[in-house]
Motif scaffolding. Structure first.
Motif, mmCIF file in Angstrom:
data_model
loop_
_atom_site.group_PDB
_atom_site.id
_atom_site.type_symbol
_atom_site.label_atom_id
_atom_site.label_comp_id
_atom_site.label_asym_id
_atom_site.label_seq_id
_atom_site.Cartn_x
_atom_site.Cartn_y
_atom_site.Cartn_z
ATOM 1 N N GLU A 166 42.679 18.417 -4.237
ATOM 2 C CA GLU A 166 43.798 18.752 -3.355
ATOM 3 C C GLU A 166 45.015 19.129 -4.185
ATOM 4 O O GLU A 166 45.280 18.528 -5.230
ATOM 5 N N ALA A 167 45.748 20.125 -3.721
ATOM 6 C CA ALA A 167 47.003 20.494 -4.371
ATOM 7 C C ALA A 167 48.065 19.447 -4.021
ATOM 8 O O ALA A 167 47.909 18.660 -3.085
ATOM 9 N N ARG A 168 49.152 19.426 -4.769
ATOM 10 C CA ARG A 168 50.213 18.460 -4.494
ATOM 11 C C ARG A 168 50.807 18.646 -3.108
ATOM 12 O O ARG A 168 51.335 17.711 -2.511
ATOM 13 N N SER A 169 50.688 19.863 -2.579
ATOM 14 C CA SER A 169 51.208 20.142 -1.238
ATOM 15 C C SER A 169 50.285 19.618 -0.155
ATOM 16 O O SER A 169 50.623 19.649 1.022
#
Length: 205
Positions: A166-169
Motif C-alpha cells: 500500500e502507498a502512504r496515501s
C-alpha cells in the motif's frame, strides 16, 4: 533450465563472509515479475529501492530446482522440489557456499504443505535445523488469499509477513506488488528461500 535467485549486496559484510542478519526490522518490496523478457520470477527491492534479489526463470515449466545465490555468485541455498507417493510435493533447502551434493547431506530446511479436504489453502510447515539433528519449526500461513502470508516461529511470534503493498496515501498496488517485513536478527537468506518456496507453491512466479 533451473531458476536462480541473485541478491544484490546484502547489508554489512566482513572480509570472510557476508552478513545476512540485520539488527533492525527490514522492509522489502517484491514485484512478482522477472526482469528477463518473457521470463517468470520476481524482483526484490530494499527500502531504499535497491534490487536485493532476483528470481529469473528462463524456462517457465522448470520449478523443481532453485538456487539462492549471494552477490558474488556463491550458492546460499539449493532448493529442490520432491514428491512422495507420486502425488504430494515438498521442498528441501540445502545451505551451502559452493556446489551441494544433496545426496550426501540432510537438508537444512524442509517445507511441506498442509492439506485440508474442506478447503484449498497454502499453509505450510517449515522444519529447520535438520542437519544439526535439532529440528525446530516455523509455519507459513496464508492471509486473505495467496498474495499474503506470515511466517511464525514455535512461540507464535511473527518472523516475517508478506502482504499486498500500500502507498502512504492508502492506495493499494496490484496483486503482483507485495511488501514483506522481517523482524530483527533473522537470517534473511532463509526468509528469502521460504518466500521463493511460497511463490512456487502458489504459482506466483
Amino acid at each position: 533450465m533451473a531458476k536462480k535467485v541473485h541478491p544484490r549486496g546484502l547489508l554489512s559484510s566482513s572480509s570472510s563472509a557476508p552478513c545476512y542478519f540485520s539488527s533492525k526490522r527490514e522492509t522489502f518490496t517484491i514485484w512478482m515479475k522477472s526482469l528477463v523478457l518473457n521470463g517468470k520470477g520476481c524482483t526484490v527491492f530494499d527500502s531504499d529501492g535497491h534490487i536485493m534479489y532476483r528470481v529469473d526463470n528462463y524456462n517457465s515449466k522448470s520449478n523443481n530446482e532453485v538456487y539462492l545465490m549471494d552477490f558474488d555468485g556463491g550458492v546460499l541455498f539449493t532448493i529442490l522440489k520432491k514428491r512422495y507417493f507420486r502425488l504430494f510435493g515438498f521442498w528441501e533447502g540445502y545451505k551451502s557456499t559452493g556446489k551441494v551434493e544433496t545426496n550426501t547431506k540432510r537438508p537444512d530446511f524442509l517445507v511441506r504443505q498442509s492439506f485440508n479436504m474442506l478447503r484449498r489453502n497454502s499453509d505450510c510447515e517449515v522444519i529447520l535445523g535438520l542437519d544439526d539433528n535439532h529440528p525446530y519449526n516455523y509455519a507459513m500461513t496464508s492471509l486473505n488469499g495467496k498474495c499474503a502470508c506470515k511466517i511464525v516461529d514455535n512461540f507464535g511470534d511473527t518472523v516475517a509477513e508478506l502482504k499486498r503493498k500500500e502507498a502512504r496515501s492508502g492506495v493499494v498496488f496490484g496483486e503482483d506488488v507485495l511488501s514483506m517485513e522481517v523482524k530483527p536478527c533473522v537470517d534473511l537468506s532463509l526468509v528469502m528461500g521460504l518466500l521463493v518456496v511460497y511463490g512456487l507453491i502458489n504459482s506466483l512466479m
